[in-house]
Design a protein around this motif. Structure first.
Motif, PDB file in Angstrom:
ATOM      1  N   ALA A  24      18.914 -22.507 -43.881  1.00 61.54           N
ATOM      2  CA  ALA A  24      20.023 -23.244 -43.966  1.00 61.54           C
ATOM      3  C   ALA A  24      19.743 -24.892 -44.496  1.00 61.54           C
ATOM      4  O   ALA A  24      20.386 -25.368 -45.249  1.00 61.54           O
ATOM      5  CB  ALA A  24      20.718 -23.579 -42.635  1.00 61.54           C
ATOM      6  N   ARG A  25      18.744 -25.444 -44.234  1.00 59.44           N
ATOM      7  CA  ARG A  25      18.377 -26.552 -44.455  1.00 59.44           C
ATOM      8  C   ARG A  25      17.867 -26.677 -46.130  1.00 59.44           C
ATOM      9  O   ARG A  25      18.363 -27.541 -46.864  1.00 59.44           O
ATOM     10  CB  ARG A  25      17.080 -27.054 -43.752  1.00 59.44           C
ATOM     11  CG  ARG A  25      16.398 -28.382 -44.181  1.00 59.44           C
ATOM     12  CD  ARG A  25      15.278 -28.925 -43.350  1.00 59.44           C
ATOM     13  NE  ARG A  25      13.987 -27.921 -43.523  1.00 59.44           N
ATOM     14  CZ  ARG A  25      13.238 -27.751 -44.469  1.00 59.44           C
ATOM     15  NH1 ARG A  25      13.394 -28.168 -45.617  1.00 59.44           N
ATOM     16  NH2 ARG A  25      12.297 -26.820 -44.434  1.00 59.44           N
ATOM     17  N   LEU A  26      17.122 -25.580 -46.367  1.00 60.80           N
ATOM     18  CA  LEU A  26      16.930 -25.333 -47.966  1.00 60.80           C
ATOM     19  C   LEU A  26      18.125 -25.374 -48.826  1.00 60.80           C
ATOM     20  O   LEU A  26      18.209 -25.836 -49.831  1.00 60.80           O
ATOM     21  CB  LEU A  26      16.121 -24.171 -48.007  1.00 60.80           C
ATOM     22  CG  LEU A  26      14.473 -24.240 -47.424  1.00 60.80           C
ATOM     23  CD1 LEU A  26      13.800 -22.895 -47.522  1.00 60.80           C
ATOM     24  CD2 LEU A  26      13.808 -25.332 -48.531  1.00 60.80           C
ATOM     25  N   ALA A  27      19.081 -24.669 -48.218  1.00 61.89           N
ATOM     26  CA  ALA A  27      20.525 -24.388 -48.896  1.00 61.89           C
ATOM     27  C   ALA A  27      20.850 -25.579 -49.096  1.00 61.89           C
ATOM     28  O   ALA A  27      21.656 -25.805 -50.213  1.00 61.89           O
ATOM     29  CB  ALA A  27      21.339 -23.343 -48.141  1.00 61.89           C
ATOM     30  N   ALA A  28      20.962 -26.555 -48.136  1.00 61.90           N
ATOM     31  CA  ALA A  28      21.654 -27.890 -48.290  1.00 61.90           C
ATOM     32  C   ALA A  28      21.062 -28.703 -49.303  1.00 61.90           C
ATOM     33  O   ALA A  28      21.560 -29.329 -50.224  1.00 61.90           O
ATOM     34  CB  ALA A  28      21.762 -28.572 -46.814  1.00 61.90           C
ATOM     35  N   GLU A  29      19.747 -28.485 -49.129  1.00 53.63           N
ATOM     36  CA  GLU A  29      18.895 -29.432 -50.203  1.00 53.63           C
ATOM     37  C   GLU A  29      18.994 -28.794 -51.702  1.00 53.63           C
ATOM     38  O   GLU A  29      18.709 -29.736 -52.491  1.00 53.63           O
ATOM     39  CB  GLU A  29      17.351 -29.238 -50.005  1.00 53.63           C
ATOM     40  CG  GLU A  29      16.937 -30.073 -48.586  1.00 53.63           C
ATOM     41  CD  GLU A  29      15.563 -29.905 -48.272  1.00 53.63           C
ATOM     42  OE1 GLU A  29      14.812 -28.762 -48.817  1.00 53.63           O
ATOM     43  OE2 GLU A  29      15.194 -30.344 -47.309  1.00 53.63           O
ATOM     44  N   GLN A  30      19.422 -27.489 -51.839  1.00 52.05           N
ATOM     45  CA  GLN A  30      19.578 -27.006 -53.017  1.00 52.05           C
ATOM     46  C   GLN A  30      21.122 -27.130 -53.642  1.00 52.05           C
ATOM     47  O   GLN A  30      21.315 -26.674 -54.593  1.00 52.05           O
ATOM     48  CB  GLN A  30      19.395 -25.372 -53.195  1.00 52.05           C
ATOM     49  CG  GLN A  30      17.827 -25.188 -52.842  1.00 52.05           C
ATOM     50  CD  GLN A  30      17.472 -23.887 -52.485  1.00 52.05           C
ATOM     51  OE1 GLN A  30      18.500 -23.148 -52.052  1.00 52.05           O
ATOM     52  NE2 GLN A  30      16.415 -23.328 -52.564  1.00 52.05           N
ATOM     53  N   GLY A  31      21.931 -27.918 -52.709  1.00 52.32           N
ATOM     54  CA  GLY A  31      23.388 -27.816 -53.158  1.00 52.32           C
ATOM     55  C   GLY A  31      24.168 -26.518 -52.728  1.00 52.32           C
ATOM     56  O   GLY A  31      25.106 -26.628 -53.497  1.00 52.32           O
ATOM     57  N   ARG A  32      23.770 -25.828 -51.919  1.00 50.72           N
ATOM     58  CA  ARG A  32      24.210 -24.667 -51.615  1.00 50.72           C
ATOM     59  C   ARG A  32      25.400 -24.984 -50.560  1.00 50.72           C
ATOM     60  O   ARG A  32      25.146 -25.775 -49.791  1.00 50.72           O
ATOM     61  CB  ARG A  32      23.590 -23.318 -51.341  1.00 50.72           C
ATOM     62  CG  ARG A  32      22.560 -23.168 -52.344  1.00 50.72           C
ATOM     63  CD  ARG A  32      23.010 -22.884 -53.900  1.00 50.72           C
ATOM     64  NE  ARG A  32      22.048 -22.416 -54.635  1.00 50.72           N
ATOM     65  CZ  ARG A  32      21.433 -23.065 -55.646  1.00 50.72           C
ATOM     66  NH1 ARG A  32      21.984 -24.280 -56.011  1.00 50.72           N
ATOM     67  NH2 ARG A  32      20.428 -22.310 -56.725  1.00 50.72           N
ATOM     68  N   GLU A  33      26.558 -24.207 -50.163  1.00 50.95           N
ATOM     69  CA  GLU A  33      27.288 -24.079 -49.213  1.00 50.95           C
ATOM     70  C   GLU A  33      26.568 -23.398 -47.982  1.00 50.95           C
ATOM     71  O   GLU A  33      25.953 -22.499 -48.217  1.00 50.95           O
ATOM     72  CB  GLU A  33      28.427 -23.490 -49.348  1.00 50.95           C
ATOM     73  CG  GLU A  33      29.446 -24.030 -50.603  1.00 50.95           C
ATOM     74  CD  GLU A  33      29.807 -25.501 -50.250  1.00 50.95           C
ATOM     75  OE1 GLU A  33      30.169 -25.756 -49.259  1.00 50.95           O
ATOM     76  OE2 GLU A  33      29.813 -26.342 -51.183  1.00 50.95           O
ATOM     77  N   VAL A  34      26.681 -24.116 -46.758  1.00 52.25           N
ATOM     78  CA  VAL A  34      26.093 -23.553 -45.583  1.00 52.25           C
ATOM     79  C   VAL A  34      27.271 -23.305 -44.666  1.00 52.25           C
ATOM     80  O   VAL A  34      28.281 -23.940 -44.327  1.00 52.25           O
ATOM     81  CB  VAL A  34      25.363 -24.855 -45.048  1.00 52.25           C
ATOM     82  CG1 VAL A  34      24.559 -24.184 -43.562  1.00 52.25           C
ATOM     83  CG2 VAL A  34      24.139 -24.861 -45.867  1.00 52.25           C
ATOM     84  N   PHE A  35      27.043 -22.152 -43.990  1.00 47.07           N
ATOM     85  CA  PHE A  35      28.449 -21.789 -43.224  1.00 47.07           C
ATOM     86  C   PHE A  35      27.673 -21.310 -41.823  1.00 47.07           C
ATOM     87  O   PHE A  35      26.460 -20.955 -41.922  1.00 47.07           O
ATOM     88  CB  PHE A  35      29.199 -20.651 -43.763  1.00 47.07           C
ATOM     89  CG  PHE A  35      29.721 -20.801 -45.022  1.00 47.07           C
ATOM     90  CD1 PHE A  35      30.844 -21.312 -45.118  1.00 47.07           C
ATOM     91  CD2 PHE A  35      29.147 -20.568 -46.333  1.00 47.07           C
ATOM     92  CE1 PHE A  35      31.555 -21.452 -46.333  1.00 47.07           C
ATOM     93  CE2 PHE A  35      29.736 -20.716 -47.311  1.00 47.07           C
ATOM     94  CZ  PHE A  35      30.790 -21.204 -47.495  1.00 47.07           C
ATOM     95  N   ALA A  36      28.338 -21.319 -40.507  1.00 49.05           N
ATOM     96  CA  ALA A  36      27.799 -20.806 -39.594  1.00 49.05           C
ATOM     97  C   ALA A  36      28.841 -19.996 -38.635  1.00 49.05           C
ATOM     98  O   ALA A  36      29.972 -20.515 -38.532  1.00 49.05           O
ATOM     99  CB  ALA A  36      27.186 -21.874 -38.692  1.00 49.05           C
ATOM    100  N   VAL A  37      28.358 -19.005 -37.891  1.00 48.44           N
ATOM    101  CA  VAL A  37      29.376 -18.144 -36.932  1.00 48.44           C
ATOM    102  C   VAL A  37      29.183 -18.999 -35.812  1.00 48.44           C
ATOM    103  O   VAL A  37      27.984 -18.745 -35.142  1.00 48.44           O
ATOM    104  CB  VAL A  37      29.185 -16.706 -37.093  1.00 48.44           C
ATOM    105  CG1 VAL A  37      29.787 -15.976 -36.074  1.00 48.44           C
ATOM    106  CG2 VAL A  37      29.226 -16.271 -38.443  1.00 48.44           C
ATOM    107  N   PRO A  38      30.303 -19.425 -34.987  1.00 47.14           N
ATOM    108  CA  PRO A  38      30.050 -19.927 -33.625  1.00 47.14           C
ATOM    109  C   PRO A  38      29.647 -18.991 -32.424  1.00 47.14           C
ATOM    110  O   PRO A  38      29.670 -17.672 -32.813  1.00 47.14           O
ATOM    111  CB  PRO A  38      31.525 -20.473 -33.436  1.00 47.14           C
ATOM    112  CG  PRO A  38      32.304 -19.519 -34.182  1.00 47.14           C
ATOM    113  CD  PRO A  38      31.857 -19.491 -35.332  1.00 47.14           C
ATOM    114  N   GLY A  39      29.022 -19.397 -31.540  1.00 44.94           N
ATOM    115  CA  GLY A  39      28.597 -18.518 -30.386  1.00 44.94           C
ATOM    116  C   GLY A  39      28.593 -19.044 -29.134  1.00 44.94           C
ATOM    117  O   GLY A  39      29.118 -20.329 -29.179  1.00 44.94           O
ATOM    118  N   SER A  40      28.300 -18.431 -28.034  1.00 44.76           N
ATOM    119  CA  SER A  40      28.778 -19.063 -26.753  1.00 44.76           C
ATOM    120  C   SER A  40      27.461 -19.966 -26.491  1.00 44.76           C
ATOM    121  O   SER A  40      26.180 -19.940 -26.927  1.00 44.76           O
ATOM    122  CB  SER A  40      28.472 -17.883 -25.628  1.00 44.76           C
ATOM    123  OG  SER A  40      28.121 -18.459 -24.279  1.00 44.76           O
TER     124      SER A  40
END
Length: 370
Positions: A242-258
């Motif tokens: 996820a960090r690399l994706a942000a540095e590369q200018g990619r979109e970052v998504f996450a699924v919420p959890g408990s």
């Protein structure tokens, strides 16, 4: 460096393979050598002298032409091929990275490599709910025309690959293609090579080490428009992706959890810091729609012409440049301005240090002494 539209001969392709397999030559160093010397053949000839002037006690080991031919033949026997950055089926988004691997080993579909991609990653020790969610997202995103990319690990990665297998999915190895990992996914990997694709930047027989997995992760994110994280603890490889994706200018998504499940600690933190909130595939599809409507134009550069061998910098100039370097990263512009040397002189000194194993190249073109 050579881009799409600049075709390499068979001999040039072998020299590219020899150069990237040379000791102390990574993707950024490869690019600097090609830019400095105009081609892999001239760069290979220059390597021993460069390393010696950089303070190397022994010259870097350069694979022979026979060794490169043997690796190419072994890959072909596996049903694979080498793809270089100038090839049409090199993943387009990956080509834009400053540390894009100049050569990748591929088994599988060329069409999938060129298609729009989304990465799905997450915990190896994933819960049943997490695996079900990863599979659902993978199927729905694949039905919408996206190729699913992941890292072939247990848990979330394997669930995403298996769910999108019939539509076509891409797996990225941390080691060489002849060293599939983990062993329990070998059956899945073979199916992916037939229906989708698997790839690696490493030599065929390379055994994956701990530090190779973050290198793999940058390829997973780098060839994708976005990365979806499904279950990740506070300290996990998925958060590195996820960090690399942000540095590369990619979109970052996450699924919420408990909040009670430690496997959701990392994903929930990503959401707190701005990651896209995902409960269904449409959340990702809607967010990426503008990127598909206005794709980034692919770079096309003319082939680099061989250059006349530049005279090495004087000992005085070299000493000034080395004195400016340290553990804190510096940019090329800073080194040129503060040393009073030309950009070409600074580049040559950096290559000397690099090939002697004394330089670390970082994102954004910055360098530091090891």
């Amino acid at each position: 460096m050579s881009r799409r539209g600049a075709r390499l001969t068979d001999a040039q392709r072998l020299d590219w393979l020899r150069l990237i397999r040379t000791e102390n030559v990574g993707p950024r160093t490869f690019r600097a050598l090609i830019n400095q010397f105009g081609g892999a053949t001239a760069a290979l000839d220059a390597l021993p002298a460069l390393a010696r002037r950089g303070g190397g006690s022994t010259p870097p080991r350069i694979p022979s032409r026979t060794e490169a031919e043997d690796e190419s033949a072994a890959l072909a026997r596996m049903g694979g091929r080498f793809v270089v950055t100038s090839d049409a089926d090199y993943p387009p988004a990956l080509r834009h990275l400053d540390d894009a691997p100049p050569v990748i080993c591929v088994r599988g579909s060329a069409a999938l490599l060129a298609a729009p991609k989304i990465a799905i990653v997450g915990a190896r020790n994933a819960s049943a709910a997490g695996r079900t969610m990863a599979a659902r997202l993978a199927r729905d995103l694949a039905a919408a025309g996206y190729v699913i990319v992941s890292g072939l690990a247990r848990g979330i990665d394997a669930a995403a690959h298996a769910a999108s297998l019939d539509a076509g999915t891409i797996g990225v190895f941390a080691g060489g293609l002849a060293r599939p990992y983990p062993p329990e996914n070998i059956g899945l990997i073979e199916e992916m090579a037939e229906k989708g694709a698997v790839l690696s930047e490493m030599p065929l027989l390379w055994e994956p080490r701990a530090r190779d997995f973050p290198r793999r992760n940058r390829l997973v994110s780098g060839m994708s428009l976005g990365v979806v994280v499904v279950e990740a603890a506070e300290r996990s490889g998925s958060l590195i992706t996820a960090r690399l994706a942000a540095e590369q200018g990619r979109e970052v998504f996450a699924v919420p959890g408990s909040p009670l499940d430690p496997r959701a600690g990392g994903t929930n933190r990503l959401l707190k810091t701005g990651a896209g909130f995902v409960t269904e595939a449409d959340d990702v599809i809607e967010a990426l729609a503008p990127l598909l409507a206005h794709p980034r134009p692919d770079d096309v550069e003319a082939p680099v012409s061989p250059r006349d061998a530049a005279d090495p910098p004087s000992d005085t100039a070299r000493a000034r440049i080395v004195e400016l370097l340290g553990p804190v990263p510096s940019s090329l512009d800073e080194l040129v301005r503060l040393s009073g040397s030309s950009a070409s002189e600074v580049q040559i000194v950096l290559l000397e240090l690099d090939l002697a194993g004394r330089l670390e190249r970082q994102a954004g073109g910055k360098v530091a002494l090891r």
